[in-house]
Design a protein around this motif. Sequence first.
Motif, PDB file in Angstrom:
ATOM      1  N   GLN B  33      43.374  -3.718  14.417  1.00  0.00           N
ATOM      2  CA  GLN B  33      43.592  -4.939  13.512  1.00  0.00           C
ATOM      3  C   GLN B  33      42.113  -5.599  13.784  1.00  0.00           C
ATOM      4  OE1 GLN B  33      46.752  -7.384  15.447  1.00  0.00           O
ATOM      5  NE2 GLN B  33      47.358  -5.277  16.272  1.00  0.00           N
ATOM      6  N   THR B  34      41.758  -6.287  14.501  1.00  0.00           N
ATOM      7  CA  THR B  34      40.220  -7.292  14.857  1.00  0.00           C
ATOM      8  C   THR B  34      38.681  -6.141  14.248  1.00  0.00           C
ATOM      9  OG1 THR B  34      40.011  -6.030  17.316  1.00  0.00           O
ATOM     10  CG2 THR B  34      41.542  -7.861  17.085  1.00  0.00           C
ATOM     11  N   VAL B  35      39.066  -5.515  13.934  1.00  0.00           N
ATOM     12  CA  VAL B  35      37.463  -4.640  13.467  1.00  0.00           C
ATOM     13  C   VAL B  35      37.920  -3.547  11.604  1.00  0.00           C
ATOM     14  CG1 VAL B  35      35.430  -3.728  14.445  1.00  0.00           C
ATOM     15  CG2 VAL B  35      36.485  -4.756  15.968  1.00  0.00           C
ATOM     16  N   VAL B  36      38.758  -3.165  12.206  1.00  0.00           N
ATOM     17  CA  VAL B  36      39.049  -1.829  11.065  1.00  0.00           C
ATOM     18  C   VAL B  36      39.043  -2.870  10.257  1.00  0.00           C
ATOM     19  CG1 VAL B  36      39.902   0.086  10.529  1.00  0.00           C
ATOM     20  CG2 VAL B  36      39.184  -0.095  12.968  1.00  0.00           C
ATOM     21  N   PRO B  38      39.635  -5.995   8.736  1.00  0.00           N
ATOM     22  CA  PRO B  38      38.172  -6.836   7.932  1.00  0.00           C
ATOM     23  C   PRO B  38      37.457  -5.863   7.702  1.00  0.00           C
ATOM     24  CG  PRO B  38      38.214  -6.967  10.730  1.00  0.00           C
ATOM     25  CD  PRO B  38      39.400  -6.189  10.492  1.00  0.00           C
ATOM     26  N   ILE B  39      36.812  -4.912   8.144  1.00  0.00           N
ATOM     27  CA  ILE B  39      35.871  -3.816   7.340  1.00  0.00           C
ATOM     28  C   ILE B  39      36.849  -3.208   5.955  1.00  0.00           C
ATOM     29  CG2 ILE B  39      34.294  -1.699   7.915  1.00  0.00           C
ATOM     30  CD1 ILE B  39      34.061  -2.284  10.374  1.00  0.00           C
ATOM     31  N   ILE B  40      37.448  -3.090   6.460  1.00  0.00           N
ATOM     32  CA  ILE B  40      37.928  -1.924   5.364  1.00  0.00           C
ATOM     33  C   ILE B  40      38.526  -3.217   3.829  1.00  0.00           C
ATOM     34  CG2 ILE B  40      41.014  -0.873   4.109  1.00  0.00           C
ATOM     35  CD1 ILE B  40      40.892   0.059   6.499  1.00  0.00           C
ATOM     36  N   THR B  41      39.025  -4.696   4.508  1.00  0.00           N
ATOM     37  CA  THR B  41      38.713  -5.843   3.432  1.00  0.00           C
ATOM     38  C   THR B  41      37.833  -5.962   2.702  1.00  0.00           C
ATOM     39  OG1 THR B  41      40.915  -6.235   4.587  1.00  0.00           O
ATOM     40  CG2 THR B  41      39.897  -8.084   2.719  1.00  0.00           C
ATOM     41  N   LEU B  75      29.020 -12.819   4.986  1.00  0.00           N
ATOM     42  CA  LEU B  75      29.371 -13.682   5.877  1.00  0.00           C
ATOM     43  C   LEU B  75      31.047 -14.257   5.780  1.00  0.00           C
ATOM     44  CD1 LEU B  75      27.413 -15.733   7.216  1.00  0.00           C
ATOM     45  CD2 LEU B  75      27.815 -17.721   5.257  1.00  0.00           C
ATOM     46  N   MET B  76      31.532 -13.903   5.260  1.00  0.00           N
ATOM     47  CA  MET B  76      33.057 -14.477   5.104  1.00  0.00           C
ATOM     48  C   MET B  76      33.619 -13.269   6.275  1.00  0.00           C
ATOM     49  SD  MET B  76      34.934 -13.590   1.862  1.00  0.00           S
ATOM     50  CE  MET B  76      36.251 -12.308   2.009  1.00  0.00           C
ATOM     51  N   GLY B  77      33.206 -12.883   6.062  1.00  0.00           N
ATOM     52  CA  GLY B  77      33.409 -11.153   7.590  1.00  0.00           C
ATOM     53  C   GLY B  77      33.290 -12.022   8.602  1.00  0.00           C
ATOM     54  N   VAL B  78      32.380 -12.635   8.993  1.00  0.00           N
ATOM     55  CA  VAL B  78      31.996 -12.766  10.664  1.00  0.00           C
ATOM     56  C   VAL B  78      32.332 -14.617  10.603  1.00  0.00           C
ATOM     57  CG1 VAL B  78      29.895 -14.556  10.914  1.00  0.00           C
ATOM     58  CG2 VAL B  78      29.547 -12.879  10.243  1.00  0.00           C
ATOM     59  N   ILE B 130      28.908  -4.612  10.362  1.00  0.00           N
ATOM     60  CA  ILE B 130      29.496  -2.869   9.700  1.00  0.00           C
ATOM     61  C   ILE B 130      29.471  -3.379   8.426  1.00  0.00           C
ATOM     62  CG2 ILE B 130      30.913  -1.494   9.437  1.00  0.00           C
ATOM     63  CD1 ILE B 130      31.849  -2.465  12.395  1.00  0.00           C
ATOM     64  N   VAL B 131      30.131  -4.572   7.507  1.00  0.00           N
ATOM     65  CA  VAL B 131      30.078  -5.227   6.541  1.00  0.00           C
ATOM     66  C   VAL B 131      28.287  -4.699   5.465  1.00  0.00           C
ATOM     67  CG1 VAL B 131      30.776  -6.540   4.851  1.00  0.00           C
ATOM     68  CG2 VAL B 131      32.346  -6.763   6.796  1.00  0.00           C
TER      69      VAL B 131
END
Lengths: 312, 263
Positions: B33-36, B38-41, B75-78, B130-131
């Motif tokens: 939920q917390t890392v994978v 947002p990386i997929i998005t 930055l959106m991911g951050v 990662i992004v």
Amino acid sequence: MQKPALTISHLAKSYGSTDAVKSISFEIETGEIFGLLGPNGAGKSTTINMISGVTRIDSGAVEVFGYDNQTDYRMTRCLCGVMHQEIVIDNFFTIDKALRLHAGYYGVADDPEWRNMLIDRLGLREHLHKVMLKLSGGLKRRFMIAKALIHKPKLLILDEPTAGVDVELRLTLWDFVREINRQGTTVLLTTHYLEEAEQMCNRVAIMNHGQLVALDTTVALLKKLGSRMVTTHLATPLQDLPPELKSFKPRLKNGGNDITFSLTENQTSVDLLDTVRGLDIAVTDVETRQSNLEDIFLRLTGSNDKERTNAL
Amino acid sequence: MPSDLRQHGYNPWLPFKTLLFKEVRRFFRVVSQTVVTPIITASLYLFIFGATLGERISVLEGFNYAQFVVPGLILMGVINNSFSNCASSLFMSRYLGNIVDLLVTPVTPPQFIMAYTLAAMIRGLMVGTIVCLVSLFFAQLPWAHPFAVIGMAALTSFLFAQLGLLAAIYSNSFDSLSMFTNFLILPLIYLGGVFYPISLLPYPWSTLSHLNPIFYLIDGFRHALIGVGDLPLWLSFTVAGGMSLAAFTWAAILIGKGYRLRN
């Protein structure tokens, strides 16, 4: 001279226009098991929360072993272990992990020997690697006691530790609390099981409507405020109590089939039964007993108002 | 530290380290939920704007669209992850009541803030990194000012960790917490120049966009990464620093007082 384990001076707390705790003061000596009793909403939990730092203090002061819990809060929190009334757990961690984390929050290094002792004595060993969600209510309570003790506090605060707990576990928990107390930990507890408080506590304080209404040793309270209770079972139910019985403080119970009397030191059961016979009231059986903490509690907190309406 | 505490075996750093460790463990336990996620998005955005539409759109001379959009996506991911780590962790603790486990311990307010903040920054910057690595498949980034890239990402992460703490404190329900994300942060990100340069907007939208604080962060980060931006780097850093200081002060005052944490 040894400082008291806990000194509470004119402690007060209001929520809006409701005075939850009204300037109460008392001390707990080191090594005591002290009971704080009272009906729901009396202010017990608010008092405990102010001691532990969960609730902000409006006025007054709390000292734990001589340290002020506002200015020396790190010290007082290290000295206190608190088990809250509500089951509060972090579902993310197993028992083992959560206990280690909790020791860390208190700034003390994990002591595996102590941790394992708590785990074994509280019967948590076989559940050690289960996540909290999978634990039963009783196990969660046991875990909460272990959590409160993990940093070896000198003052253990237990807010309704046996609420909703089965008889066997209750006995186990109280045995453990006595053992911890014998090892030198002072205990402050609240409970609704007044029989337990009577057996466990050296001294008790009774709170009602945010005030202390009694504070003494359990023995002294029973002697000072207790009385002998006599219950007469009647052959024919009574509608009203004859005024001649007024001095024996009678109460009609069980639909008029029983009368319960509360005798003073100067009155005897024989005096009472002579008076009853003289009124031509047929009695089928008589029971006598010394009043207990529960009777005193009900008397002081007015929790038996309903019954009182039937009394003279 | 008072000598009495030392005698008690108290290690002043341990409460902070334990809380930080617990917060990091918490998001790793639900890593999908917390890392994978947002990386997929972010990867989907990269695929859409980098591999498909990217070659047909040009908004900045000398750069393809993928190069333009990647800094904003990083930055959106951050932003999202730094914010939601603090917001969800603290709010859940308040909601479930286990915040009392911390309130009865000697964890000080500065330790409390810094542990939550650092955990949020670790998550936010990890997702951002990662992004950034995934974006290498879609765009070549010049890394014009590498230290400024790291500085702006860290500052943004710090700022949104504070805002996450504030949102958790002020929210009374999951609904009100999600309102911060859905009605404040998300629109400000989308209108802050992630997908287009603000200078392309007609008046008054280009001017109004300067009121959007996220614009300064995204533009500063892009400027540091590709060497071109609508604003000078010093201005972006000044605004980001000022906002971070203000948000930190605000959160520190509330947590110091125990506002909505202690009764």
